[in-house]
Write an enzyme that holds these catalytic residues in place. Structure first.
Site, PDB file in Angstrom:
ATOM      1  N   LYS A 112       0.808  -1.228   0.000  1.00 39.51           N
ATOM      2  CA  LYS A 112       0.000   0.000   0.000  1.00 39.51           C
ATOM      3  C   LYS A 112       0.843   1.281   0.000  1.00 39.51           C
ATOM      4  O   LYS A 112       0.430   2.294  -0.549  1.00 39.51           O
ATOM      5  CB  LYS A 112      -0.944   0.014   1.200  1.00 39.51           C
ATOM      6  CG  LYS A 112      -2.165  -0.874   1.023  1.00 39.51           C
ATOM      7  CD  LYS A 112      -3.105  -0.714   2.196  1.00 39.51           C
ATOM      8  CE  LYS A 112      -4.383  -1.489   1.983  1.00 39.51           C
ATOM      9  NZ  LYS A 112      -5.345  -1.297   3.066  1.00 39.51           N
ATOM     10  N   ASP A 118     -10.110   3.562   1.748  1.00 40.96           N
ATOM     11  CA  ASP A 118     -10.309   2.981   3.091  1.00 40.96           C
ATOM     12  C   ASP A 118     -10.911   4.006   4.064  1.00 40.96           C
ATOM     13  O   ASP A 118     -11.751   3.654   4.895  1.00 40.96           O
ATOM     14  CB  ASP A 118      -8.969   2.497   3.674  1.00 40.96           C
ATOM     15  CG  ASP A 118      -8.551   1.140   3.117  1.00 40.96           C
ATOM     16  OD1 ASP A 118      -9.420   0.374   2.677  1.00 40.96           O
ATOM     17  OD2 ASP A 118      -7.333   0.864   3.123  1.00 40.96           O
TER      18      ASP A 118
HETATM   19  P1  NAP Z   1       0.282  -2.333   9.167  1.00 45.14           P
HETATM   20  O1  NAP Z   1       0.419  -1.121   8.315  1.00 45.14           O
HETATM   21  O2  NAP Z   1       1.305  -3.413   9.100  1.00 45.14           O
HETATM   22  O3  NAP Z   1       0.161  -1.814  10.697  1.00 45.14           O
HETATM   23  C1  NAP Z   1       0.007  -2.720  11.746  1.00 45.14           C
HETATM   24  C2  NAP Z   1      -0.205  -1.942  13.027  1.00 45.14           C
HETATM   25  O4  NAP Z   1      -0.543  -2.875  14.044  1.00 45.14           O
HETATM   26  C3  NAP Z   1       1.020  -1.197  13.508  1.00 45.14           C
HETATM   27  O5  NAP Z   1       0.610  -0.036  14.163  1.00 45.14           O
HETATM   28  C4  NAP Z   1       1.641  -2.194  14.503  1.00 45.14           C
HETATM   29  O6  NAP Z   1       2.365  -1.555  15.531  1.00 45.14           O
HETATM   30  C5  NAP Z   1       0.396  -2.784  15.107  1.00 45.14           C
HETATM   31  N1  NAP Z   1       0.626  -4.138  15.611  1.00 45.14           N
HETATM   32  C6  NAP Z   1       0.963  -5.239  14.901  1.00 45.14           C
HETATM   33  N2  NAP Z   1       1.054  -6.308  15.716  1.00 45.14           N
HETATM   34  C7  NAP Z   1       0.771  -5.866  16.966  1.00 45.14           C
HETATM   35  C8  NAP Z   1       0.715  -6.502  18.227  1.00 45.14           C
HETATM   36  N3  NAP Z   1       0.954  -7.815  18.361  1.00 45.14           N
HETATM   37  N4  NAP Z   1       0.400  -5.759  19.296  1.00 45.14           N
HETATM   38  C9  NAP Z   1       0.134  -4.437  19.165  1.00 45.14           C
HETATM   39  N5  NAP Z   1       0.183  -3.769  18.002  1.00 45.14           N
HETATM   40  C10 NAP Z   1       0.499  -4.483  16.905  1.00 45.14           C
HETATM   41  O7  NAP Z   1      -1.103  -3.066   8.886  1.00 45.14           O
HETATM   42  P2  NAP Z   1      -2.481  -2.361   8.457  1.00 45.14           P
HETATM   43  O8  NAP Z   1      -2.559  -2.266   6.986  1.00 45.14           O
HETATM   44  O9  NAP Z   1      -2.643  -1.116   9.273  1.00 45.14           O
HETATM   45  O10 NAP Z   1      -3.547  -3.455   8.898  1.00 45.14           O
HETATM   46  C11 NAP Z   1      -3.836  -3.699  10.270  1.00 45.14           C
HETATM   47  C12 NAP Z   1      -5.107  -4.530  10.359  1.00 45.14           C
HETATM   48  O11 NAP Z   1      -6.213  -3.738   9.951  1.00 45.14           O
HETATM   49  C13 NAP Z   1      -5.111  -5.728   9.387  1.00 45.14           C
HETATM   50  O12 NAP Z   1      -4.599  -6.863  10.028  1.00 45.14           O
HETATM   51  C14 NAP Z   1      -6.578  -5.895   9.037  1.00 45.14           C
HETATM   52  O13 NAP Z   1      -7.165  -6.876   9.863  1.00 45.14           O
HETATM   53  C15 NAP Z   1      -7.178  -4.556   9.350  1.00 45.14           C
HETATM   54  N6  NAP Z   1      -7.656  -3.897   8.116  1.00 45.14           N
HETATM   55  C16 NAP Z   1      -8.980  -4.010   7.842  1.00 45.14           C
HETATM   56  C17 NAP Z   1      -9.485  -3.393   6.710  1.00 45.14           C
HETATM   57  C18 NAP Z   1     -10.941  -3.517   6.421  1.00 45.14           C
HETATM   58  O14 NAP Z   1     -11.356  -3.188   5.305  1.00 45.14           O
HETATM   59  N7  NAP Z   1     -11.738  -3.926   7.380  1.00 45.14           N
HETATM   60  C19 NAP Z   1      -8.646  -2.660   5.841  1.00 45.14           C
HETATM   61  C20 NAP Z   1      -7.289  -2.591   6.154  1.00 45.14           C
HETATM   62  C21 NAP Z   1      -6.803  -3.228   7.290  1.00 45.14           C
HETATM   63  P3  NAP Z   1       3.934  -1.191  15.386  1.00 45.14           P
HETATM   64  O15 NAP Z   1       3.986   0.099  14.626  1.00 45.14           O
HETATM   65  O16 NAP Z   1       4.395  -1.074  16.778  1.00 45.14           O
HETATM   66  O17 NAP Z   1       4.556  -2.335  14.622  1.00 45.14           O
END
Ligand code: NAP
Length: 287
Positions: free
Chosen positions: A71, A107
């Protein structure tokens, strides 16, 4: 519609991508509306991202969705960025326009439209857990929806801080604060918020757990989990048991998809029909 020499193509690039529900919801809606388009899923290794984008353009694709981990990286492969994609710093939908690859982010509007089915963002205070791509979209959506206060709580403090500074730059009228994800300050900031959003992968099928201790939640709070598999994460279950109103991220998935659909086709799809197709797929024993 039968696939023919006239059928045009859209799809999604990600790595991995085989779990994606997007082909199901888009193809069902193309069929329902009689549009001669097909939606595919392409597993693109990060090293192949530039070749994939330029290949899709050369093949005459209408556009494509972008998911993890591309992304942010895809931005450098595009010719132009829409304002919201600039503010979020990430692209989840691309449209080829007169030979140019233009990046959008649907989004933020998708999340805003979904949560506003149940609760208004105007004047609201939100705690967003996470500071990655989903959190950025939720935060921008909340600012555009008229939120008064946003608190960002993230495991890595620096990431929360850089997102906080970005929001402050684009939305100076919103009170934005940030914190690391543990300790008394985070607990107090979460407790003082009307809406709590999980924008981390914590709670996804096979992972379990909650991003914050659910003892922090109070019954008058509204809890939104961007995760949608399982349909009820541990966070949502425990929040519901504590008396909170809750919602998962399936509606966000559908509504961001509906916005991309409209970008590519110029036709407004029916989000309820798209939701039914992904719900059926999730309930299918073959999944
Ligand atoms: P990302 O850019 O990789 O960001 C992940 C975030 O989660 C970071 O802030 C990370 O913190 C935090 N994190 C990861 N593992 C963690 C843990 N064990 N404990 C606490 N914090 C943790 O991923 P993303 O694109 O934001 O996606 C995150 C989630 O959002 C996805 O898994 C998905 O389920 C959901 N999502 C849903 C939609 C939808 O349409 N419903 C769309 C997009 C995403 P750090 O910075 O400290 O690593």
């Amino acid at each position: 519609m039968e696939i023919s020499a006239h059928t045009r193509m859209v799809g999604i690039i990600g790595y991995p991508v085989r779990h994606s529900l997007s082909p199901i919801m888009h193809n069902a809606e193309f069929r329902r509306l009689g549009l001669d388009l097909v939606y595919l899923a392409w597993e693109v290794h990060p090293e192949s991202l530039p070749a994939a984008v330029h290949g899709l353009k050369a093949l005459g694709a209408v556009g494509f969705n972008v998911t993890v981990p591309h992304k942010q990286a895809v931005v450098t492969e595009l010719d132009e960025l829409h304002e919201q994609a600039k503010a979020i710093g990430a692209v989840n939908a691309v449209r080829f326009e007169n030979g140019k690859a233009v990046g959008y982010n649907t989004d933020a509007d998708g999340w805003r439209e979904d949560i506003e089915q149940e609760i208004s963002l105007r004047g609201a205070s939100l705690a967003i857990i996470g500071a990655g791509g989903a959190a950025r979209a939720v935060a921008v959506g909340a600012c555009l929806g008229g939120a008064a206060k946003i608190v960002l709580c993230n495991r890595r403090f620096e990431t929360a801080e850089s997102l906080g500074e970005l929001l402050h730059h684009f939305f100076p009228h919103v009170d934005v604060q940030w914190s690391s994800l543990c300790g008394d300050r985070c607990r107090e900031l979460v407790r003082a918020s009307q809406i709590v959003v999980n924008a981390t992968p914590v709670g996804m099928a096979g992972k379990g757990g909650t991003p914050i201790p659910t003892e922090w939640l109070t019954p008058e709070q509204y809890v939104y989990d961007t995760v949608y598999t399982p349909a009820e994460t541990q966070l949502l279950r425990e929040a519901r048991q504590r008396g909170c109103r809750v919602r998962n991220g399936l509606g966000m998935l559908v509504r961001q998809g509906a916005k991309a659909f409209e970008l590519w086709t110029g036709v407004a799809p029916d989000p309820d029909a798209m939701l039914r197709s992904v719900q059926n797929a999730l309930e299918s024993p073959r999944r």
